[in-house]
Design a protein around this motif. Structure first.
Motif, short mmCIF file in Angstrom:
data_model
loop_
_atom_site.label_atom_id
_atom_site.label_comp_id
_atom_site.label_asym_id
_atom_site.label_seq_id
_atom_site.Cartn_x
_atom_site.Cartn_y
_atom_site.Cartn_z
N PHE A 4 51.27 36.16 47.51
CA PHE A 4 50.11 37.05 47.43
C PHE A 4 50.19 38.00 46.25
O PHE A 4 49.19 38.30 45.60
CB PHE A 4 49.94 37.83 48.75
CG PHE A 4 49.57 36.94 49.90
CD1 PHE A 4 48.36 36.26 49.92
CD2 PHE A 4 50.45 36.76 50.96
CE1 PHE A 4 48.03 35.44 50.98
CE2 PHE A 4 50.12 35.93 52.02
CZ PHE A 4 48.91 35.27 52.03
N GLU A 5 51.38 38.49 45.94
CA GLU A 5 51.55 39.36 44.77
C GLU A 5 51.27 38.57 43.48
O GLU A 5 50.69 39.08 42.53
CB GLU A 5 52.95 39.96 44.74
CG GLU A 5 53.19 40.98 45.82
CD GLU A 5 54.64 41.43 45.87
OE1 GLU A 5 55.52 40.71 45.34
OE2 GLU A 5 54.89 42.49 46.45
N PHE A 6 51.70 37.32 43.47
CA PHE A 6 51.46 36.45 42.32
C PHE A 6 49.96 36.24 42.10
O PHE A 6 49.45 36.37 40.99
CB PHE A 6 52.18 35.11 42.53
CG PHE A 6 51.90 34.10 41.46
CD1 PHE A 6 52.44 34.27 40.19
CD2 PHE A 6 51.10 33.00 41.71
CE1 PHE A 6 52.17 33.35 39.19
CE2 PHE A 6 50.84 32.07 40.71
CZ PHE A 6 51.38 32.25 39.46
N SER A 9 48.34 39.41 40.81
CA SER A 9 48.61 39.66 39.39
C SER A 9 47.77 38.75 38.49
O SER A 9 47.30 39.18 37.44
CB SER A 9 50.10 39.49 39.08
OG SER A 9 50.49 38.14 39.18
N ILE A 10 47.53 37.52 38.91
CA ILE A 10 46.67 36.61 38.13
C ILE A 10 45.24 37.14 38.12
O ILE A 10 44.58 37.17 37.07
CB ILE A 10 46.74 35.18 38.69
CG1 ILE A 10 48.09 34.55 38.38
CG2 ILE A 10 45.61 34.32 38.12
CD1 ILE A 10 48.28 33.18 38.95
N ILE A 11 44.75 37.56 39.28
CA ILE A 11 43.38 38.08 39.37
C ILE A 11 43.23 39.33 38.51
O ILE A 11 42.24 39.48 37.78
CB ILE A 11 42.99 38.35 40.84
CG1 ILE A 11 42.84 37.01 41.58
CG2 ILE A 11 41.70 39.17 40.93
CD1 ILE A 11 42.65 37.14 43.07
N SER A 12 44.19 40.22 38.56
CA SER A 12 44.09 41.45 37.74
C SER A 12 44.17 41.13 36.25
O SER A 12 43.55 41.80 35.43
CB SER A 12 45.15 42.46 38.14
OG SER A 12 46.44 41.99 37.81
N LEU A 14 42.99 38.39 34.84
CA LEU A 14 41.77 37.71 34.44
C LEU A 14 40.50 38.54 34.64
O LEU A 14 39.43 38.13 34.16
CB LEU A 14 41.63 36.40 35.22
CG LEU A 14 42.68 35.33 34.91
CD1 LEU A 14 42.48 34.13 35.83
CD2 LEU A 14 42.60 34.91 33.47
N ALA A 15 40.57 39.67 35.27
CA ALA A 15 39.38 40.45 35.61
C ALA A 15 38.59 40.85 34.37
O ALA A 15 37.38 40.62 34.31
CB ALA A 15 39.77 41.68 36.42
N TRP A 16 39.23 41.46 33.37
CA TRP A 16 38.50 41.91 32.19
C TRP A 16 37.97 40.75 31.35
O TRP A 16 36.80 40.79 30.94
CB TRP A 16 39.36 42.84 31.34
CG TRP A 16 39.32 44.24 31.87
CD1 TRP A 16 40.32 44.91 32.50
CD2 TRP A 16 38.19 45.12 31.86
NE1 TRP A 16 39.89 46.15 32.88
CE2 TRP A 16 38.59 46.31 32.50
CE3 TRP A 16 36.89 45.03 31.39
CZ2 TRP A 16 37.73 47.38 32.66
CZ3 TRP A 16 36.03 46.09 31.55
CH2 TRP A 16 36.45 47.26 32.18
N PRO A 17 38.74 39.72 31.08
CA PRO A 17 38.17 38.61 30.31
C PRO A 17 36.97 37.94 31.00
O PRO A 17 35.97 37.62 30.36
CB PRO A 17 39.34 37.63 30.15
CG PRO A 17 40.56 38.46 30.31
CD PRO A 17 40.18 39.55 31.25
N VAL A 18 37.06 37.76 32.30
CA VAL A 18 35.95 37.14 33.04
C VAL A 18 34.73 38.05 33.01
O VAL A 18 33.59 37.59 32.81
CB VAL A 18 36.38 36.80 34.49
CG1 VAL A 18 35.18 36.44 35.36
CG2 VAL A 18 37.40 35.69 34.49
N THR A 19 34.94 39.35 33.16
CA THR A 19 33.84 40.30 33.10
C THR A 19 33.19 40.29 31.72
O THR A 19 31.96 40.29 31.60
CB THR A 19 34.34 41.73 33.43
OG1 THR A 19 34.97 41.70 34.72
CG2 THR A 19 33.20 42.72 33.42
N LEU A 20 34.00 40.26 30.69
CA LEU A 20 33.48 40.23 29.33
C LEU A 20 32.66 38.97 29.07
O LEU A 20 31.57 39.03 28.50
CB LEU A 20 34.63 40.33 28.32
CG LEU A 20 34.22 40.36 26.86
CD1 LEU A 20 33.40 41.61 26.56
CD2 LEU A 20 35.44 40.34 25.98
N VAL A 21 33.14 37.83 29.51
CA VAL A 21 32.41 36.57 29.35
C VAL A 21 31.10 36.62 30.13
O VAL A 21 30.05 36.19 29.64
CB VAL A 21 33.27 35.36 29.79
CG1 VAL A 21 32.44 34.09 29.92
CG2 VAL A 21 34.42 35.15 28.82
#
Length: 183
Positions: A4-6, A9-12, A14-21
């Motif tokens: 779950f921690e892994f 960390s992946i979601i955090s 990718l959050a900004w790049p996905v938001t920017l796209v």
């Protein structure tokens, strides 16, 4: 680190790049309009010149330009005010378009509005009609569209710098389309 921690960390990550796209995709049309107005990009020592409308038009020209030379008055105006030379050439061009349309029986106005007043068509609509009536080639119609964009920048964009050479090229390209219309 557990599973779950892994994942967290992946979601955090990718959050900004996905938001920017997502934002870029959502606002793609306004962003494209903004990018059309950018002339140069500069980052540190690198500089890229983006707008080359007149140069591209000049290179794609079939070289009828010597048949319609620039007049002495146009040369004086180019030296005095390149922007003014572009506007003056455009006004003359629009007058010629209307003259030719009238000669060819293409409508240049219509009854419109709430009071039934006469509404004149813009140069784009008249040129479309002339193209449909085969009085101007598709290639020159496309040139007209690009020249109209340059003219609009000259009128409306205060940061759009026009060189005397650019104004001269604009006038020569307008003259080329005039030549096509008159023949």
């Amino acid at each position: 680190m557990n599973f779950f921690e892994f994942i967290a960390s992946i979601i955090s990550s990718l959050a900004w790049p996905v938001t920017l796209v997502a934002i870029t995709y959502y606002f793609r049309e306004p962003l494209l309009e903004i990018l059309k107005n950018i002339k140069t990009l500069k980052f540190k020592d690198a500089q890229i010149d983006i707008t080359k409308d007149l140069e591209e038009l000049h290179l794609s020209s079939p070289q009828n330009l010597n048949k319609a030379p620039i007049t002495e008055n146009q040369t004086k105006l180019i030296d005095l005010s390149p922007r003014g030379a572009i506007l003056e050439a455009w006004i003359e061009f629009e007058s010629l378009i209307k003259e030719i349309a009238v000669q060819e029986g293409v409508p240049v106005s219509r009854v419109g509005g709430m009071r039934g007043n006469i509404v004149e068509y813009d140069s784009y609509t008249i040129m479309q009609q002339l193209m449909m009536n085969e009085k101007i080639s598709l290639e020159n119609f496309k040139r007209f569209e690009k020249l109209k964009r340059v003219r609009n920048k000259a009128v409306h964009a205060t940061d759009f710098q026009i060189t005397p050479e650019g104004a001269e090229t604009f006038i020569m390209l307008i003259s080329e389309i005039k030549f096509d219309l008159q023949n």
